[in-house]
Every structure is written in C-alpha cells, then in structure tokens.
Design a protein around this motif. Structure first.
Motif, PDB file in Angstrom:
ATOM      1  N   ASN A  98       0.833  -1.209   0.000  1.00 45.86           N
ATOM      2  CA  ASN A  98       0.000   0.000   0.000  1.00 45.86           C
ATOM      3  C   ASN A  98       0.867   1.259   0.000  1.00 45.86           C
TER       4      ASN A  98
ATOM      5  N   HIS B 213       1.887   7.048  -6.631  1.00 46.65           N
ATOM      6  CA  HIS B 213       0.854   8.047  -6.931  1.00 46.65           C
ATOM      7  C   HIS B 213       1.375   9.461  -6.644  1.00 46.65           C
TER       8      HIS B 213
ATOM      9  N   ASN C  90      -7.711   6.006   1.269  1.00 45.30           N
ATOM     10  CA  ASN C  90      -7.957   5.170   0.085  1.00 45.30           C
ATOM     11  C   ASN C  90      -6.824   4.182  -0.166  1.00 45.30           C
ATOM     12  N   TYR C  91      -5.641   4.526   0.303  1.00 46.80           N
ATOM     13  CA  TYR C  91      -4.489   3.614   0.151  1.00 46.80           C
ATOM     14  C   TYR C  91      -4.277   2.793   1.424  1.00 46.80           C
TER      15      TYR C  91
ATOM     16  N   ARG D  42       2.231   1.838  -3.467  1.00 49.09           N
ATOM     17  CA  ARG D  42       1.208   2.329  -4.402  1.00 49.09           C
ATOM     18  C   ARG D  42       0.982   3.822  -4.161  1.00 49.09           C
ATOM     19  N   PHE D  43       0.948   4.198  -2.885  1.00 51.11           N
ATOM     20  CA  PHE D  43       0.767   5.622  -2.554  1.00 51.11           C
ATOM     21  C   PHE D  43       1.972   6.437  -3.032  1.00 51.11           C
TER      22      PHE D  43
END
Lengths: 244, 108
Positions: free
Chosen positions: A86, A93, A145-146, A89-90
């Motif tokens: 996670n 982003h 959200n992450y 992924r963040f």
C-alpha cells in the motif's frame, strides 16, 4: 502495552537527509536507543521503506512504511501504512503528481535508494522537496484510500506546518491527531487553537541525521508492536469534528 | 541597476553575499517554494519571508539575482551556510513585500 515510538524519521533518500542515514544505520540506531517501533517517512516517497523493514525484521524492531507528504500548500503531513504494498502504491501516486523538476544533488543533496546492506540500488531523479498536487483538504481521504492514516507534522514549527502556512487547523481537514516537536509550547498552541484541546499529540524526532534520533521517551499503548496495531490505533481515534 | 545599487537605495541589510554586482532584471514575490521555483525569472529580486535552506536551493535553481527577506524574516543558520557555499545574495528589510515591491518598481 506501552511501546516506545518515533513515527517521523528520514533516510538518505530525502534530499536533506544525511547520506549516513542508510536504512541499516537508521534502524540499528533506533534499536540501540531503545525504540520499539519507528516509521521511515522520507519526503514524498516510500522507496527506502522495504529495506528498512527488512533490517527491522532482522533485529526485532518494527518499521512502519511511511512518508512525509508535502501537500500543494507546502504543509508537511506524516502518512503511515500497515504494509509496504500500500505504501508503494501511494508513493508511486504521489511522485506521479509532482512537477517534473529534477534533483540537483549539489544543491539539495543526493536522493539514494538503498538495500538492507547499505548498497546503493538507485536514485530518485525527481526533486522530492517539492509540493505534491494533493491538497490539505484531500490528504486524509487520499491516504485512507491507500489503507493508511496521516496527521499534520510539527505543527509548532514556523515552516512547512499547517499552522504556519495556513494559519489554522480546521475540523474539515479530517485529522484526528497532530505531531508536535519536543520543544513545542503545547499550552500556548492549544490556547491559540482551541480545536487542539484533547487531540492526541505525537512527538517524533524528524531526524535527518543519525545523531538527531532521540532516546526512547514517548510511548504508545498498543495490543502488540505491529504496524497494523499502530494504523488501527490512529484509525480509531475520533476525528476532530467528532470532538466538537 | 545591480544588487549593490538596490542595497544602497533602499537601505537593505546584507545577510550574505560578497560580490553584489549582479544585474537586476525584475522582481518576484512569493512564499510557496514550489510556486516560486517554476515562476520566478532569472535576474529577479525575490521577495519572501521564507529563510530556510530550501529557499537557497530555489534561489540557485531559478537563478534569481538575490533574496530579500521582508518583514525582518529570519534566516536559518543552515540556510546561511548553504547560501555562502553557493554565492547566493541574501538581503533583509523591515518593510513588507508590498512596500518593497512598490519601492523596487520605481527603481527598475
């Protein structure tokens, strides 16, 4: 159980972080100082977290993958995740939202990505001190959200803090905790910003150099010392707007 | 008009910088460093209250003529060291950024 924590530290990946702040050195120093749980929170990236977690696993100290996010208002926010997937992924982003300005190591310092044995395995080319495109009003939602949690960093400082840059902290930002430095005048801050009354305060080192990591001093009460326990603890704190 | 003239005309305090003979071509006001980095022009006088180490980096990247810390905003020790290493001129005034910009616009 009470655990000693420091949820805000930097590695050599942060441009202003000392090159001696390798994941190996950072985590071992934290262990020597008696800390149970630390978070690695480089500016706008989590790319050294996997290595720091490996070091932590080998010596028995919990390392939470994290980031010190710079919002579009240049407010620093500590973001914490319960797993590296996670966090990464963040991280991807956030980096994708940053302007394409390259780091100039001679001015800002190097941005080194390292493995758990102090080998340089890469460099982040984008200048990490820049603001991301995530605004303060979206940061809580985005981090959630992450699968993470976040709180505004060093709110007593005169730069890069929500109070210095925006003049106030408001309930609609969605925070449930704040960070203050160990030097903060808590009473004065709470008097000036009554919304902070009763809000949990984390005290972290924000260490950029090995010698700035502080002795084990601040504790958090958790069922166990996992990253998940920390994330769940912060997730379950009442939001500022629920306190009013 | 160079920085030396600016210092003399407006009575600015020099916090850092030995050679002040840098030509001035314009002026930019701003405190959000990411914003300044992509908008200030080469040769600008940059008016700001941000006296931290990253301000010095931004000044180098944008190649401004000098930084003027308005309203007597403080310069960090780390920022001063970095400015000395990179030959960044840093000035200081008790005026606010509006007053300073207004005064500069009469000179350039």
């Amino acid at each position: 159980m009470q655990f000693y924590y420091d949820f805000h530290t930097h590695s050599c990946l942060s441009p202003c972080g000392d090159n001696d702040m390798t994941p190996y050195n950072l985590v071992n120093m934290a262990k020597l100082l008696g800390l149970d749980i630390i978070a690695l929170t480089d500016h706008n990236t989590c790319e050294n977290c996997a290595s720091a977690i490996k070091v932590g696993e080998s010596i028995g100290i919990t390392v939470i993958p994290g980031m010190e996010l710079c919002t579009s208002e240049e407010v620093h926010v500590v973001c914490l995740f319960d797993n590296i997937e996670n966090a990464m992924r963040f991280s991807d982003h956030v980096i994708s939202t940053m302007p394409p300005v390259k780091n100039r190591p001679e001015i800002f310092g190097e941005q080194l990505i390292m493995d758990e044995e102090d080998n340089v395995i890469g460099k982040q080319e984008k200048l990490l001190t820049l603001a991301s495109a995530i605004s303060i009003s979206d940061v809580c939602k985005t981090v959630e959200n992450y699968g993470g949690v976040c709180y505004p960093a060093h709110i007593d400082r005169s730069s890069y803090s929500v109070i210095s840059n925006l003049g106030m902290i408001t309930d609609d930002m969605g925070f449930s905790a704040v960070e203050m430095t160990s030097e903060a005048d808590r009473e004065a801050l709470i008097n000036m910003h009554p919304i902070l009354d009763g809000v949990p305060i984390f005290v972290d080192s924000d260490a950029h150099y090995l010698e700035n990591i502080k002795d084990a001093e601040n504790t958090i009460d958790l069922p166990d010392k996992s990253a998940k326990a920390v994330i769940d603890y912060i997730k379950n704190l009442p939001k500022m707007k629920e306190r009013i | 008009m160079d920085v030396k003239n600016l210092v003399e005309e407006l009575g600015l305090k020099v916090l850092c910088g030995e050679n002040l003979e840098r030509e001035i071509s314009g002026c930019y006001c701003g405190d959000l460093l990411s914003w300044v980095m992509s908008r200030a022009n080469e040769g600008d006088v940059w008016l700001t209250v941000m006296g931290n180490i990253n301000s010095v980096g931004v000044a180098v990247l944008a190649d401004v003529a000098c930084i003027v810390l308005t309203e007597n905003a403080a310069l960090d020790e780390d920022a001063l060291k970095r400015a000395m290493q990179n030959d960044v001129i840093i000035l200081q005034t008790d005026k606010n950024s509006y007053q300073m910009a207004a005064a500069i616009s009469k000179l350039i």
